[in-house]
Design a protein around this motif. Sequence first.
Motif, short mmCIF file in Angstrom:
data_model
loop_
_atom_site.label_atom_id
_atom_site.label_comp_id
_atom_site.label_asym_id
_atom_site.label_seq_id
_atom_site.Cartn_x
_atom_site.Cartn_y
_atom_site.Cartn_z
N ARG A 165 36.83 53.15 27.61
CA ARG A 165 37.86 52.30 28.21
C ARG A 165 37.72 52.22 29.73
NH1 ARG A 165 43.76 53.66 26.21
NH2 ARG A 165 44.05 51.69 27.34
N VAL A 166 36.63 52.76 30.27
CA VAL A 166 36.47 52.83 31.72
C VAL A 166 35.13 52.24 32.13
CG1 VAL A 166 36.28 54.37 33.71
CG2 VAL A 166 37.90 54.90 31.88
N VAL A 167 35.13 51.45 33.20
CA VAL A 167 33.89 51.02 33.84
C VAL A 167 34.01 51.24 35.34
CG1 VAL A 167 33.31 49.28 32.10
CG2 VAL A 167 34.61 48.60 34.13
N HIS A 168 32.88 51.49 35.99
CA HIS A 168 32.84 51.58 37.44
C HIS A 168 32.61 50.17 37.97
CE1 HIS A 168 32.72 55.96 37.41
NE2 HIS A 168 31.77 55.89 36.49
N ALA A 169 33.57 49.65 38.74
CA ALA A 169 33.47 48.29 39.24
C ALA A 169 32.37 48.16 40.28
CB ALA A 169 34.81 47.85 39.83
N GLN A 170 31.54 47.14 40.12
CA GLN A 170 30.54 46.79 41.10
C GLN A 170 30.80 45.35 41.57
OE1 GLN A 170 26.78 47.39 38.97
NE2 GLN A 170 26.72 49.54 39.58
N THR A 171 29.86 44.80 42.27
CA THR A 171 29.92 43.38 42.61
C THR A 171 28.57 42.77 42.23
OG1 THR A 171 29.10 43.71 44.89
CG2 THR A 171 31.50 43.81 44.55
N PRO A 172 28.50 41.43 42.02
CA PRO A 172 29.51 40.45 42.40
C PRO A 172 30.73 40.44 41.49
CG PRO A 172 27.63 39.38 41.35
CD PRO A 172 27.25 40.80 41.55
N GLN A 173 31.82 40.00 42.10
CA GLN A 173 33.07 39.72 41.39
C GLN A 173 33.42 38.28 41.71
OE1 GLN A 173 36.13 42.61 42.25
NE2 GLN A 173 34.78 44.35 41.82
N GLY A 174 33.90 37.55 40.73
CA GLY A 174 34.16 36.15 41.04
C GLY A 174 35.07 35.47 40.05
N ALA A 175 35.35 34.22 40.37
CA ALA A 175 36.23 33.41 39.54
C ALA A 175 36.01 31.95 39.89
CB ALA A 175 37.69 33.79 39.76
N LYS A 176 36.56 31.10 39.08
CA LYS A 176 36.58 29.69 39.44
C LYS A 176 37.43 29.53 40.69
CE LYS A 176 35.52 27.91 34.86
NZ LYS A 176 35.90 27.02 33.75
N TYR A 177 37.01 28.62 41.55
CA TYR A 177 37.63 28.46 42.87
C TYR A 177 39.14 28.31 42.79
CZ TYR A 177 38.98 26.20 47.25
OH TYR A 177 39.61 25.86 48.42
N GLY A 178 39.63 27.49 41.87
CA GLY A 178 41.07 27.26 41.77
C GLY A 178 41.84 28.54 41.47
N LEU A 179 41.30 29.37 40.57
CA LEU A 179 41.96 30.62 40.21
C LEU A 179 41.92 31.61 41.36
CD1 LEU A 179 40.57 31.15 36.57
CD2 LEU A 179 42.83 30.29 37.23
N LEU A 180 40.76 31.71 42.01
CA LEU A 180 40.60 32.68 43.09
C LEU A 180 41.48 32.32 44.27
CD1 LEU A 180 38.91 35.22 43.79
CD2 LEU A 180 37.30 33.71 44.95
N LYS A 181 41.52 31.04 44.62
CA LYS A 181 42.35 30.61 45.76
C LYS A 181 43.83 30.86 45.47
CE LYS A 181 43.06 26.87 49.06
NZ LYS A 181 44.52 27.10 49.15
N LYS A 182 44.26 30.56 44.25
CA LYS A 182 45.65 30.79 43.86
C LYS A 182 45.99 32.27 43.99
CE LYS A 182 48.70 30.46 39.79
NZ LYS A 182 48.87 31.91 39.53
N ALA A 183 45.12 33.14 43.47
CA ALA A 183 45.37 34.58 43.51
C ALA A 183 45.44 35.09 44.94
CB ALA A 183 44.29 35.32 42.73
N PHE A 184 44.53 34.63 45.79
CA PHE A 184 44.51 35.08 47.18
C PHE A 184 45.70 34.52 47.97
CE2 PHE A 184 40.59 37.07 46.41
CZ PHE A 184 40.27 37.87 47.51
N ASP A 185 46.09 33.30 47.69
CA ASP A 185 47.26 32.71 48.37
C ASP A 185 48.52 33.50 48.01
OD1 ASP A 185 45.71 30.79 49.57
OD2 ASP A 185 46.29 29.17 48.20
N GLU A 186 48.65 33.86 46.74
CA GLU A 186 49.82 34.63 46.30
C GLU A 186 49.82 36.03 46.94
OE1 GLU A 186 49.81 34.69 42.05
OE2 GLU A 186 50.40 32.58 41.87
N ALA A 187 48.65 36.65 47.00
CA ALA A 187 48.55 37.98 47.60
C ALA A 187 48.95 37.94 49.08
CB ALA A 187 47.13 38.52 47.45
#
Length: 238
Positions: A165-187
């Motif tokens: 149930r565990v993973v070590h997060a690496q990068t890249p991490q990403g999303a579709k632009y609309g979703l990522l912008k919405k999430a960052f705007d809310e944050a």
Amino acid sequence: MRVFVILPAAGIGTRMSSGGSTPVAAKQFLAIAGVPVLVHTLRAFAAVASVASVLVAVRATEIDRVQALVAEYGLDGKVEVVEGGAQRQDSVANGIALLEAEADDIVLVHDAVRPLIDPATIERTIDAVEKHGAAIVGLPAVDTIKQVERTADGAIVTSTIPRERVVHAQTPQGAKYGLLKKAFDEAKADGFEGTDEASVLERAGIEVHVVAGSAKNFKITQPGDLELAEFYLGQAKA
């Protein structure tokens, strides 16, 4: 559908030197096999045909230096150097704001000092974002993971978390632009600062899928990491 990449590289820290005085941001300029860490990272993304452009977000005082590196290694066709922010999330937000992207375009964020990311993993991440909307690279846990409670006398184990149930997060991490912008705007509106892009997406209720990572895709944080990176590079060329 276009693919954009943001490399946040404006942060400052002190883990690289044993004396605790070297800025973490300087790690991107250290050499692996005679080539700066940042250039290794840029080359990996430049090798992916579907990547339209890469934004490198750095401190204002480092813009000229990074632009010179980009030109020296012939990367100026895909790479643009921009000013980053005080924190990683600020740098990514700055990059998002500068993109002329459509809602379904893909945006990947990658640590500038993970120089051994390979094009195949980048392409798998792009495919996962296209299919699911958001994805990160993660490495399955090998060690037993314990949840603990911190006390004045140290940590006390409270439970054992199943490794599956565990993973070590690496990068890249990403999303579709609309979703990522919405999430960052809310944050930003709520004053929330995440530990990585996935945490910002998760907070916005966006499901984040995991792409298999590699032990080679590690972050340069300690002096010995440079020697390890050179070893892996030597293996790849053998």
